[in-house]
Design an enzyme around this catalytic site. Structure first.
Site, PDB file in Angstrom:
ATOM      1  CB  SER A   1      -0.866   0.008   1.258  1.00  0.00           C
ATOM      2  OG  SER A   1      -1.507   1.268   1.409  1.00  0.00           O
TER       3      SER A   1
ATOM      4  CE1 TYR B   1      -3.834  -2.373   5.054  1.00  0.00           C
ATOM      5  CE2 TYR B   1      -3.275  -0.088   4.569  1.00  0.00           C
ATOM      6  CZ  TYR B   1      -3.641  -1.352   4.136  1.00  0.00           C
ATOM      7  OH  TYR B   1      -3.802  -1.593   2.790  1.00  0.00           O
TER       8      TYR B   1
HETATM    9  P1  NAP Z   1     -11.343  -6.454  -0.158  1.00  0.00           P
HETATM   10  O1  NAP Z   1     -12.190  -6.012  -1.295  1.00  0.00           O
HETATM   11  O2  NAP Z   1     -11.773  -6.160   1.234  1.00  0.00           O
HETATM   12  O3  NAP Z   1     -11.071  -8.017  -0.317  1.00  0.00           O
HETATM   13  C1  NAP Z   1     -10.324  -8.686   0.653  1.00  0.00           C
HETATM   14  C2  NAP Z   1     -10.173 -10.129   0.261  1.00  0.00           C
HETATM   15  O4  NAP Z   1      -9.288 -10.757   1.192  1.00  0.00           O
HETATM   16  C3  NAP Z   1     -11.475 -10.913   0.324  1.00  0.00           C
HETATM   17  O5  NAP Z   1     -11.451 -11.888  -0.700  1.00  0.00           O
HETATM   18  C4  NAP Z   1     -11.418 -11.577   1.704  1.00  0.00           C
HETATM   19  O6  NAP Z   1     -12.178 -12.771   1.788  1.00  0.00           O
HETATM   20  C5  NAP Z   1      -9.932 -11.887   1.772  1.00  0.00           C
HETATM   21  N1  NAP Z   1      -9.373 -12.060   3.105  1.00  0.00           N
HETATM   22  C6  NAP Z   1      -9.377 -11.197   4.147  1.00  0.00           C
HETATM   23  N2  NAP Z   1      -8.717 -11.722   5.192  1.00  0.00           N
HETATM   24  C7  NAP Z   1      -8.272 -12.944   4.799  1.00  0.00           C
HETATM   25  C8  NAP Z   1      -7.548 -13.975   5.426  1.00  0.00           C
HETATM   26  N3  NAP Z   1      -7.120 -13.862   6.686  1.00  0.00           N
HETATM   27  N4  NAP Z   1      -7.295 -15.114   4.724  1.00  0.00           N
HETATM   28  C9  NAP Z   1      -7.731 -15.246   3.448  1.00  0.00           C
HETATM   29  N5  NAP Z   1      -8.415 -14.298   2.793  1.00  0.00           N
HETATM   30  C10 NAP Z   1      -8.687 -13.159   3.464  1.00  0.00           C
HETATM   31  O7  NAP Z   1      -9.867  -5.831  -0.245  1.00  0.00           O
HETATM   32  P2  NAP Z   1      -9.070  -5.100  -1.427  1.00  0.00           P
HETATM   33  O8  NAP Z   1      -9.348  -3.658  -1.361  1.00  0.00           O
HETATM   34  O9  NAP Z   1      -9.234  -5.841  -2.703  1.00  0.00           O
HETATM   35  O10 NAP Z   1      -7.581  -5.275  -0.874  1.00  0.00           O
HETATM   36  C11 NAP Z   1      -6.702  -6.277  -1.315  1.00  0.00           C
HETATM   37  C12 NAP Z   1      -5.305  -5.892  -0.884  1.00  0.00           C
HETATM   38  O11 NAP Z   1      -5.006  -4.581  -1.348  1.00  0.00           O
HETATM   39  C13 NAP Z   1      -5.125  -5.850   0.650  1.00  0.00           C
HETATM   40  O12 NAP Z   1      -3.872  -6.414   0.972  1.00  0.00           O
HETATM   41  C14 NAP Z   1      -5.112  -4.365   0.954  1.00  0.00           C
HETATM   42  O13 NAP Z   1      -4.342  -4.067   2.105  1.00  0.00           O
HETATM   43  C15 NAP Z   1      -4.483  -3.804  -0.297  1.00  0.00           C
HETATM   44  N6  NAP Z   1      -4.802  -2.400  -0.529  1.00  0.00           N
HETATM   45  C16 NAP Z   1      -6.084  -2.005  -0.759  1.00  0.00           C
HETATM   46  C17 NAP Z   1      -6.339  -0.657  -0.966  1.00  0.00           C
HETATM   47  C18 NAP Z   1      -7.713  -0.114  -1.221  1.00  0.00           C
HETATM   48  O14 NAP Z   1      -7.889   1.117  -1.229  1.00  0.00           O
HETATM   49  N7  NAP Z   1      -8.708  -0.961  -1.449  1.00  0.00           N
HETATM   50  C19 NAP Z   1      -5.288   0.272  -0.917  1.00  0.00           C
HETATM   51  C20 NAP Z   1      -3.996  -0.179  -0.685  1.00  0.00           C
HETATM   52  C21 NAP Z   1      -3.762  -1.526  -0.481  1.00  0.00           C
HETATM   53  P3  NAP Z   1     -13.710 -12.753   2.374  1.00  0.00           P
HETATM   54  O15 NAP Z   1     -14.507 -11.865   1.439  1.00  0.00           O
HETATM   55  O16 NAP Z   1     -14.139 -14.178   2.354  1.00  0.00           O
HETATM   56  O17 NAP Z   1     -13.613 -12.168   3.744  1.00  0.00           O
END
Ligand code: NAP
Length: 248
Positions: A143, A157
């Site tokens: 991130s 985080y």
């Molecule tokens: P998201 O839409 O909330 O999706 C999260 C995914 O991770 C879901 O499939 C969830 O499964 C799964 N998950 C959560 N905890 C888990 C665990 N302990 N074991 C296995 N699966 C798990 O998130 P996203 O925004 O796509 O984010 C993905 C990555 O990008 C993360 O690492 C996040 O830190 C990073 N990121 C996101 C942003 C942003 O603005 N969105 C910015 C910077 C970095 P369930 O649905 O079954 O719970």
């Protein structure tokens, strides 16, 4: 070489967008999720329509026993993993550090740091020539918070993603001579359900005026960079970071 890809946390958001792009690139894909089986099956159905082989496996990436089971199922049904996207991650409510519990901090570190390190460990046991593998590619989803610190929001985080960046760099150099590349993407504010965890599902829209490009990003814009880093097109890139923050 068969291309077998595990994307952790790919039932929605950035992971799901990456899986859909990967389906067009000839990968056999494992969709991993924590709890939402139906969402994972929806992604699988979409991928099957694109003609790719896919399976969904529930496993908590913060638990090594579950990771071992996850990799064993992939071995049996798709073949040994040749590509890994450490995407699963978590965040918690916007808070100052003095309000954060030990439980919260440990959960953050287990999911965002220990989990990716353990997934990398079990991928290396399949990718490295030291263990009979033929190389591979790992992309960690960090991130921009790792650079910015997320003061007043979620410093825990940001610190977890900083640790993931250091792991990316160190591991990349450790296995560079074994045909394994390790890189990371650093997204900024991306429109996914992730922000509900921080207490405000509309967080990205509200913060758009502070983003130099004036808008939040889409999961697909992050997925494109992940797919490139995974691919042979990025054959000389290792230990590198692609920031996708709209200028942040
Ligand atoms: P998201 O839409 O909330 O999706 C999260 C995914 O991770 C879901 O499939 C969830 O499964 C799964 N998950 C959560 N905890 C888990 C665990 N302990 N074991 C296995 N699966 C798990 O998130 P996203 O925004 O796509 O984010 C993905 C990555 O990008 C993360 O690492 C996040 O830190 C990073 N990121 C996101 C942003 C942003 O603005 N969105 C910015 C910077 C970095 P369930 O649905 O079954 O719970």
């Amino acid at each position: 070489m068969e291309k077998v890809l595990l994307i952790t946390g790919s039932s929605r958001g950035i992971g799901a967008a990456t899986a859909l792009l990967a389906a067009e690139q000839g990968y056999r894909i494992c969709i991993n999720y924590l709890s939402d089986h139906q969402a994972a099956e929806r992604v699988c159905a979409h991928i099957r329509k694109l003609g790719a082989q896919v399976m969904a496996v529930q496993a908590d990436v913060s638990d090594e026993d579950e990771i071992i089971g996850l990799f064993a199922r992939i071995d049996a049904e798709l073949g040994p993993v040749t590509a890994l996207v450490n995407n699963a991650g978590t965040v918690a409510e916007v808070s100052r550090v003095e309000e954060m519990s030990e439980f919260r901090m440990l959960r953050m570190m287990k999911t965002n740091v220990v989990g990716p390190m353990l997934c990398a460990k079990h991928a290396l046991l399949r990718m490295s020539p030291r263990h009979g593998g033929k190389g591979g590619s790992i992309v960690n989803v960090s991130s921009v918070a790792a650079r910015l610190g997320a003061s007043g929001e979620y410093v825990d985080y940001a610190a977890s993603k900083g640790a993931l960046d250091t792991f990316t760099l160190g591991l990349a150099r450790e296995v560079a001579g074994e045909g394994i590349r390790v890189n990371a993407v650093r997204p900024g504010y991306i429109f996914t359900d992730f922000h509900a965890l921080s207490g405000d599902p509309h967080r990205v829209s509200k913060l758009e005026p502070g983003i130099p490009m004036g808008r939040g990003g889409c999961a697909e814009e992050v997925a494109e960079a992940i797919i490139w880093l995974l691919s042979a097109k990025a054959s000389y890139a290792t230990g590198t970071f692609i920031d996708l923050g709209g200028g942040r």
